[in-house]
Design a protein around this motif. Structure first.
Motif, PDB file in Angstrom:
ATOM      1  N   UNK A   1     -16.340 -18.483  18.448  1.00  0.00           N
ATOM      2  CA  UNK A   1     -16.678 -19.703  17.715  1.00  0.00           C
ATOM      3  C   UNK A   1     -16.656 -19.461  16.206  1.00  0.00           C
ATOM      4  N   UNK A   2     -16.472 -20.537  15.466  1.00  0.00           N
ATOM      5  CA  UNK A   2     -16.416 -20.406  14.000  1.00  0.00           C
ATOM      6  C   UNK A   2     -17.678 -20.916  13.307  1.00  0.00           C
ATOM      7  N   UNK A   3     -18.671 -21.387  14.079  1.00  0.00           N
ATOM      8  CA  UNK A   3     -19.943 -21.826  13.501  1.00  0.00           C
ATOM      9  C   UNK A   3     -19.898 -23.185  12.829  1.00  0.00           C
TER      10      UNK A   3
ATOM     11  N   UNK B   1     -20.934 -24.902  21.219  1.00  0.00           N
ATOM     12  CA  UNK B   1     -20.562 -23.599  21.757  1.00  0.00           C
ATOM     13  C   UNK B   1     -20.051 -23.795  23.184  1.00  0.00           C
ATOM     14  N   UNK B   2     -19.034 -23.016  23.541  1.00  0.00           N
ATOM     15  CA  UNK B   2     -18.420 -23.117  24.856  1.00  0.00           C
ATOM     16  C   UNK B   2     -18.643 -21.837  25.656  1.00  0.00           C
ATOM     17  N   UNK B   3     -18.743 -21.977  26.985  1.00  0.00           N
ATOM     18  CA  UNK B   3     -18.862 -20.819  27.863  1.00  0.00           C
ATOM     19  C   UNK B   3     -18.355 -21.185  29.245  1.00  0.00           C
TER      20      UNK B   3
ATOM     21  N   UNK C   1     -12.490 -34.193  19.456  1.00  0.00           N
ATOM     22  CA  UNK C   1     -11.799 -33.190  18.661  1.00  0.00           C
ATOM     23  C   UNK C   1     -12.751 -32.143  18.097  1.00  0.00           C
ATOM     24  N   UNK C   2     -14.030 -32.498  17.952  1.00  0.00           N
ATOM     25  CA  UNK C   2     -15.000 -31.554  17.383  1.00  0.00           C
ATOM     26  C   UNK C   2     -15.153 -30.304  18.241  1.00  0.00           C
TER      27      UNK C   2
ATOM     28  N   UNK D   1     -13.878 -23.959  17.634  1.00  0.00           N
ATOM     29  CA  UNK D   1     -13.377 -22.692  18.170  1.00  0.00           C
ATOM     30  C   UNK D   1     -12.452 -21.998  17.181  1.00  0.00           C
ATOM     31  N   UNK D   2     -12.676 -20.702  17.025  1.00  0.00           N
ATOM     32  CA  UNK D   2     -11.758 -19.868  16.245  1.00  0.00           C
ATOM     33  C   UNK D   2     -10.598 -19.412  17.116  1.00  0.00           C
ATOM     34  N   UNK D   3     -10.911 -18.947  18.329  1.00  0.00           N
ATOM     35  CA  UNK D   3      -9.884 -18.528  19.280  1.00  0.00           C
ATOM     36  C   UNK D   3     -10.519 -18.338  20.650  1.00  0.00           C
TER      37      UNK D   3
END
Length: 229
Positions: free
Chosen positions: A47-49, A59-61, A208-209, A214-216
């Protein structure tokens, strides 16, 4: 007579134990076969914060794993007494249940990220010496993948291509008419699989948020395969 019969039975059993199935199978230059199996897919998010204008931080998991199905062909080229080159093209069908949570408000969203992957694994197979009707081995290789699942309007969308490094282990079991080969393989994705360009969500900033947070993300897989050669 009973002692004699027992002796003959023991001798026959010892003789039967020494039977070697398909003794010249590994001498062939080229082998063909197929496989079926199961696998589980994992995804690791970085994540990019990002904090949105509404004060949300997502946050994703992937909290759980679901088994998928896979089927492959097998083309095996003998390079030496202990070394083979294998090409095993096939299809992997699976899914990943993704939970998206706003760290600040506690709001949650969920998405089932389905995939139908065309896989093109190329492996080097390093075998041990044959022991009667069994022969253990390890593998190392690469696996390009192509996702043919249609993805539109979802929170997350993955890129159509990915690239994995693979490592595995298995054992050739020599049966009277074919080889049965169980194998476990670990696949480590090298590329960012998240599609960050989402023109389909230009009118959906609330969706879209998730991608913007996400960074990657990289993929992982564990595959249990049963080959018939």
């Amino acid at each position: 007579m009973l002692v004699g019969a027992a002796g003959l039975s023991a001798s026959a059993q010892r003789l039967n134990d020494k039977i070697v199935n398909r003794p010249y199978a590994d001498m062939r230059r080229f082998h063909l076969g197929f496989s079926v199996g199961v696998h589980v897919q994992d995804i690791t998010f970085v994540h990019n914060g990002l904090i949105t204008d509404q004060g949300e931080q997502w946050f994703m998991e992937q909290p759980s794993f679901s088994p998928g199905f896979c089927v492959n062909g097998l083309m095996d080229l003998r390079l030496g007494p202990l070394l083979n080159l294998r090409f095993t093209p096939g299809m992997y069908f699976g899914n990943r249940d993704i939970t998206m949570r706003d760290y600040l408000t506690g709001a949650t969203e969920r998405q089932n990220l389905k995939s139908a992957l065309i896989v093109l694994p190329v492996d080097l197979k390093f075998s041990g010496w044959r022991m009667r009707n069994a022969r253990p081995y390890v593998t190392a290789g690469v696996m390009p993948t192509f996702n043919v699942t249609k993805q539109n309007g979802d929170f997350l969308r993955t890129k159509p291509t990915d690239f994995f490094l693979t490592a595995g282990m298995g054992c050739d079991f020599y049966l009277p008419y074919f080889k049965f080969i169980p194998e476990v393989k670990f696949c480590f994705g090298l590329t960012d699989v998240i599609d960050h360009k989402r023109p389909d969500l230009e009118d959906e900033p609330g969706m879209m948020k998730i991608t913007q947070s996400l960074k990657r993300a990289v993929s992982r897989m564990v595959v249990l395969t049963f080959y018939f050669e």
